[in-house]
Scaffold this active site. Structure first.
Site, PDB file in Angstrom:
ATOM      1  N   LEU A 392       0.839  -1.200   0.000  1.00 34.52           N
ATOM      2  CA  LEU A 392       0.000   0.000   0.000  1.00 34.52           C
ATOM      3  C   LEU A 392       0.871   1.245   0.000  1.00 34.52           C
ATOM      4  O   LEU A 392       0.459   2.312  -0.382  1.00 34.52           O
ATOM      5  CB  LEU A 392      -0.887   0.015   1.246  1.00 34.52           C
ATOM      6  CG  LEU A 392      -1.926  -1.073   1.340  1.00 34.52           C
ATOM      7  CD1 LEU A 392      -2.547  -1.071   2.725  1.00 34.52           C
ATOM      8  CD2 LEU A 392      -2.995  -0.868   0.293  1.00 34.52           C
ATOM      9  N   GLY A 395       7.124   3.706   3.765  1.00 31.34           N
ATOM     10  CA  GLY A 395       7.656   4.868   4.444  1.00 31.34           C
ATOM     11  C   GLY A 395       9.057   4.532   4.900  1.00 31.34           C
ATOM     12  O   GLY A 395       9.551   3.436   4.641  1.00 31.34           O
ATOM     13  N   PHE A 397       9.890   3.995   7.798  1.00 33.22           N
ATOM     14  CA  PHE A 397       9.883   3.097   8.949  1.00 33.22           C
ATOM     15  C   PHE A 397       9.452   1.708   8.567  1.00 33.22           C
ATOM     16  O   PHE A 397       9.250   0.865   9.405  1.00 33.22           O
ATOM     17  CB  PHE A 397       8.969   3.658  10.038  1.00 33.22           C
ATOM     18  CG  PHE A 397       9.243   5.085  10.332  1.00 33.22           C
ATOM     19  CD1 PHE A 397       8.349   6.061   9.957  1.00 33.22           C
ATOM     20  CD2 PHE A 397      10.432   5.447  10.931  1.00 33.22           C
ATOM     21  CE1 PHE A 397       8.627   7.388  10.196  1.00 33.22           C
ATOM     22  CE2 PHE A 397      10.708   6.777  11.177  1.00 33.22           C
ATOM     23  CZ  PHE A 397       9.813   7.754  10.801  1.00 33.22           C
ATOM     24  N   VAL A 400       3.992  -0.904   4.145  1.00 31.07           N
ATOM     25  CA  VAL A 400       2.648  -1.291   4.544  1.00 31.07           C
ATOM     26  C   VAL A 400       2.059  -2.122   3.411  1.00 31.07           C
ATOM     27  O   VAL A 400       2.106  -1.718   2.255  1.00 31.07           O
ATOM     28  CB  VAL A 400       1.750  -0.075   4.776  1.00 31.07           C
ATOM     29  CG1 VAL A 400       0.390  -0.507   5.312  1.00 31.07           C
ATOM     30  CG2 VAL A 400       2.410   0.893   5.727  1.00 31.07           C
ATOM     31  N   LYS A 414       1.881  -3.537   8.733  1.00 30.82           N
ATOM     32  CA  LYS A 414       3.068  -2.688   8.640  1.00 30.82           C
ATOM     33  C   LYS A 414       4.276  -3.480   9.113  1.00 30.82           C
ATOM     34  O   LYS A 414       4.282  -4.018  10.211  1.00 30.82           O
ATOM     35  CB  LYS A 414       2.881  -1.450   9.511  1.00 30.82           C
ATOM     36  CG  LYS A 414       3.970  -0.444   9.300  1.00 30.82           C
ATOM     37  CD  LYS A 414       3.635   0.885   9.950  1.00 30.82           C
ATOM     38  CE  LYS A 414       4.641   1.948   9.526  1.00 30.82           C
ATOM     39  NZ  LYS A 414       4.161   2.806   8.466  1.00 30.82           N
ATOM     40  N   ASP A 509       4.635  12.793  13.229  1.00 31.78           N
ATOM     41  CA  ASP A 509       4.673  12.645  11.770  1.00 31.78           C
ATOM     42  C   ASP A 509       3.285  12.872  11.167  1.00 31.78           C
ATOM     43  O   ASP A 509       2.802  12.065  10.376  1.00 31.78           O
ATOM     44  CB  ASP A 509       5.219  11.257  11.417  1.00 31.78           C
ATOM     45  CG  ASP A 509       5.667  11.171   9.957  1.00 31.78           C
ATOM     46  OD1 ASP A 509       5.817  12.232   9.312  1.00 31.78           O
ATOM     47  OD2 ASP A 509       5.850  10.041   9.459  1.00 31.78           O
TER      48      ASP A 509
END
Ligand SMILES: *[C@@H]1O[C@H](CO)[C@@H](O)[C@H](O)[C@H]1NC(C)=O
Ligand SMILES: *[C@@H]1O[C@H](CO)[C@@H](O)[C@H](O)[C@H]1NC(C)=O
Ligand SMILES: *[C@@H]1O[C@H](CO)[C@@H](O)[C@H](O)[C@H]1NC(C)=O
Ligand SMILES: *[C@@H]1O[C@H](CO)[C@@H](O)[C@H](O)[C@H]1NC(C)=O
Ligand SMILES: *[C@@H]1O[C@H](CO)[C@@H](O)[C@H](O)[C@H]1NC(C)=O
Ligand SMILES: *[C@@H]1O[C@H](CO)[C@@H](O)[C@H](O)[C@H]1NC(C)=O
Ligand SMILES: *[C@@H]1O[C@H](CO)[C@@H](O)[C@H](O)[C@H]1NC(C)=O
Ligand SMILES: *[C@@H]1O[C@H](CO)[C@@H](O)[C@H](O)[C@H]1NC(C)=O
Ligand SMILES: *[C@@H]1O[C@H](CO)[C@@H](O)[C@H](O)[C@H]1NC(C)=O
Ligand SMILES: *[C@@H]1O[C@H](CO)[C@@H](O)[C@H](O)[C@H]1NC(C)=O
Ligand SMILES: *[C@@H]1O[C@H](CO)[C@@H](O)[C@H](O)[C@H]1NC(C)=O
Length: 675
Positions: A392, A395, A397, A400, A414, A509
């Site tokens: 999806l 990022g 981190f 996803v 995630k 964020d």
């Protein structure tokens, strides 16, 4: 079509009456009566009493009390809940011979409702509608001698001043009880009352408890801290030898007079607030989650938290009464489409095609009751994401992926990268995240920690993230009221993280990519708690991340301590994008090199904000809201964090409950705009 929240649909669908106060008085004395279109009006003009109906073709009329100044007819109390009258011109609310206030249906020449109080025979009584919504039957001479009052006999609403008590002598609690369905105020199956040990509870059919507030700790209920709001109302517990009770008062009953708790037909206890600028009731909170309401979907019904209509029938079954379902009464549940063939004892039946058990996956049976609940599968969900092939987004981190549980319920997984902490610490941190619940936060479903793998599992949000709706395409431009609602929802979610959780959580964020939308376009903040989970790693990655920098408060760059006001700054930046439909970093076509937030700050000080509106909306916006939104955004992006409002104040300002003054041009932009 604009998606709208459907909470309190029962209130919103009530057909309004022509409100004319031909009676013009706040009381009924023994020689007066009320009939037809006549109404009582409380002395300060806050409440009206009269006949109402929500569906004139069904000819069921009720005596009720509603807010005079709320444009949607919203009954707060109903007298003859279960005994409607069919002809209001032949019905009479009057003081009967025994001194009680009674409703007489002359077409059947019989009383259909009475206050039924014990009144001394030598006393003459009067019924008075007070300005707080309380209908009082008292002695006509001695006003302190009260025989009955509606606040002691609440129906489905808990208004400021009503005591939800537990009588220590009779061992009975006062109860507020839901309507039967969205049209019918007769007693429904869900009620709110107090337990002796001071917990507030919700019960099904006056018996099974399906939610408890947890004990009162002197300030809040353990399980529902938001039940007492620091801005809107104050909940108080009183304990005497005869009774203990909860009551609440408004902190400011002039600017926020319309706050109430309602025992909704959904089985949820909701706190609602009338927002004048939006001309709409908005929900402050609802408890518990819809699928945790006992028997909500009835026998053979299944409840899915994620779908818009929560209830459906399991395979092979159909709604017992589609008419009731349409009125949000699912209690009848579902019936088998075709009768069972086998196991009928007669051998001939066995010859034919026998019945079989059908496998249903990813459904759990309720702890009690008969409604199943979809979901709650915490298994390590790689298979579910097809090896993370359906990404999806990615990022810094981690990525996803969209996945599905075995029954094809969609989830978002995630996969965290760059996480150094051990499994034990990870579990501890994530468990805390699991306890955080708010309608404007993405709901956390579970996690995996195996070996080096760290996965977080969330409910999947079908309508994607806010950026895809704001910045792309022409076909589905978000209209203004949806944008405003989204902004308000995000503000509420952040307020919750900052001020209502046990530990303050700074998101760090906030940007449109991290705002997900559900099917009704309700915003849900994603990725909260990651800052804590990732620690130093997080701020390191964040400040070096492209595309995020535009939302970061100056203190991230100057190295000052990060407080919740850093999120306020990011929220302000994002709010400007919600208003304009453009990335702040995009150049404005006409004004050349100008940075949009700086231009916005100037327009706000000049009070000429119309030009900031997304031109795809062609000026279709509520101007009051536009001004509020622009001013709030500019307050949020002040360079000095001490000048920025808290999220709580932002919520109040967006709700129109607090005046927003014109903000100064943020210091960081002054250099940009002076020449
Ligand atoms: C109704 O009764 C009240 C006292 O109970 C009296 O003051 C008033 O004048 C009466 N009104 C009429 C119209 O009889
Ligand atoms: C009103 O009630 C009638 C009869 O019960 C029903 O047929 C009709 O659909 C209802 N109308 C609305 C708007 O709910
Ligand atoms: C009226 O009150 C009496 C007790 O005071 C009770 O027995 C009776 O059921 C009540 N009637 C109604 C209609 O509530
Ligand atoms: C009504 O009667 C009670 C006794 O039943 C008495 O105490 C009271 O004073 C009387 N009130 C009036 C107004 O006569
Ligand atoms: C607001 O509070 C004041 C003082 O407590 C009270 O007199 C007034 O009726 C209240 N107004 C409303 C709308 O409840
Ligand atoms: C509620 O409880 C009563 C008994 O207290 C029972 O008769 C009734 O059937 C119950 N209602 C439902 C919908 O099960
Ligand atoms: C309420 O008061 C009673 C004594 O009257 C006491 O036993 C009880 O613990 C009190 N409850 C709370 C919750 O304070
Ligand atoms: C058993 O068979 C009879 C007659 O065929 C039928 O009426 C009945 O509904 C069946 N029972 C079940 C549980 O299907
Ligand atoms: C997932 O990956 C494993 C090994 O890399 C492979 O055996 C399996 O077929 C893959 N599954 C899917 C659904 O792609
Ligand atoms: C939003 O979700 C609904 C329901 O899943 C879908 O019909 C609609 O196309 C979606 N809209 C966008 C813009 O993604
Ligand atoms: C949106 O519409 C405008 C004109 O109506 C057109 O110029 C533009 O290319 C469209 N943008 C997209 C992404 O379709």
């Amino acid at each position: 079509m604009t998606p709208r929240s459907t909470f309190l649909a029962f209130m919103l669908s009530i057909v309004s009456l022509a409100i004319c106060s031909s009676h013009g008085s706040d009381s009924i004395t023994s020689n007066q009566s009320l009939s037809g279109d006549q109404k009582l009006l409380s002395v300060g003009g806050n409440f009206v009493l009269g006949f109402f109906t929500k569906n004139k073709t069904s000819s069921k009329f009720y005596i009720g009390i509603w807010y005079k100044r709320v444009s949607e007819l919203t009954p707060v109390w109903v007298a003859n809940r279960a005994t409607p009258v069919s002809d209001i011109t032949k019905s009479l609310l009057h003081i009967s011979k025994d001194g009680n206030l009674a409703l007489l249906d002359q077409s059947i020449n019989s009383p259909v409702w009475s206050t039924n109080a014990t009144i001394p025979s030598n006393s003459s009584t009067v019924a008075v509608l007070q300005d707080n919504g309380n209908l009082v039957l008292r002695d006509a001479v001695d006003s302190a001698n009260i025989f009955w009052q509606s606040f002691d006999n609440p129906t489905h609403m808990w208004l400021p001043g009503i005591k939800i008590n537990f009588n220590k002598i009779t061992k009975v609690s006062r109860r507020i009880i839901s309507w039967k369905n969205s049209e019918d105020p007769a007693l429904g199956l869900f009620s709110n009352s107090n337990l002796e040990d001071t917990q507030n509870v919700l019960q099904w059919n006056m018996s099974k408890i399906y939610w408890t507030s947890g004990p009162w700790n002197g300030r809040i209920f353990i399980n529902l801290p938001e039940m007492t709001s620091q801005y809107l109302f104050k909940l108080t517990f009183v304990n005497t030898s005869e009774e203990s009770y909860f009551t609440f008062s408004l902190l400011d009953n002039t600017t926020t007079p319309y706050v109430a708790y309602v025992m909704d037909v959904s089985g949820q206890m909701k706190a609602v607030l009338w927002v004048e600028t939006a001309q709409q009731w908005t929900q402050i909170f609802a408890a518990p989650a819809q699928c945790e309401v006992t028997n909500f979907c009835g026998p053979f019904g299944s409840c899915n938290e994620q779908s818009q209509q929560h209830c459906s029938c399991v395979k092979g079954f159909s709604q017992r009464s589609p008419k009731d379902w349409a009125l949000r009464d699912y209690s009848g549940g579902c019936v088998r489409d075709t009768p069972l063939q086998s196991c009928n004892g007669t051998s001939s039946d066995y010859a034919g095609e026998g019945d079989k058990f059908s496998h249903m996956s990813n459904v759990r049976l309720p702890n009690d009751g008969r409604t199943m609940q979809v979901g709650n599968d915490d298994e390590c969900l790689q298979r579910a994401t097809k090896n993370f092939s359906d990404k999806l987004g990615a990022g810094s981190f981690g990525s996803v992926s969209k996945g599905a549980l075995p029954d094809s319920t969609a989830i978002a997984v995630k996969k965290l990268e760059g996480l150094r902490q051990g499994e034990k610490q990870f579990r501890a941190e994530v468990s805390t995240l699991g306890t955080i619940q708010h309608v404007n936060l993405v709901r956390f479903r579970g996690f995996c920690a195996e070996g080096k793998e760290r996965l977080l599992v969330f409910y999947y949000m079908p309508n994607g993230s806010l950026d895809s709706h704001l910045f792309h395409g022409n076909d589905s431009v978000l209209d203004w009221s949806t944008r405003y609602r989204i902004a308000l929802g995000i503000a509420r979610g952040l307020e919750y993280l900052h001020e209502k959780c046990r530990e303050c959580i700074i998101h760090c964020d906030i940007k449109p990519e991290n705002i997900l939308l559900d099917v009704e376009f309700n915003p849900k903040i994603a990725d909260f708690g990651l800052a804590k989970l990732l620690g130093r790693e997080f701020s390191h990655v964040l400040t070096s991340m492209r595309g995020t920098i535009g939302y970061l408060a100056p203190e991230w760059i100057t190295g000052l301590a990060i407080t919740p006001r850093a999120d306020v700054y990011s929220f302000g930046m994002m709010l400007l994008e919600i208003i304009s439909g453009k990335r702040n970093t995009e150049q404005l076509e006409e004004s050349g090199n100008y940075y949009f937030p700086a231009v916005a700050a100037v327009k706000v000080t000049e009070d000429t904000v119309q030009c900031l509106l997304d031109d795809r909306l062609q000026g279709n916006a509520n101007m009051d809201e536009l001004i509020i939104a622009c001013r709030v955004a500019c307050w949020c992006i002040q360079g000095l964090e001490s000048q920025r409002p808290t999220m709580g104040l932002v919520v109040r300002m967006l709700e129109g409950l607090m005046e927003v003054s014109i903000p100064p041009i943020p210091s960081i932009f002054r250099a940009l705009v002076i020449n």
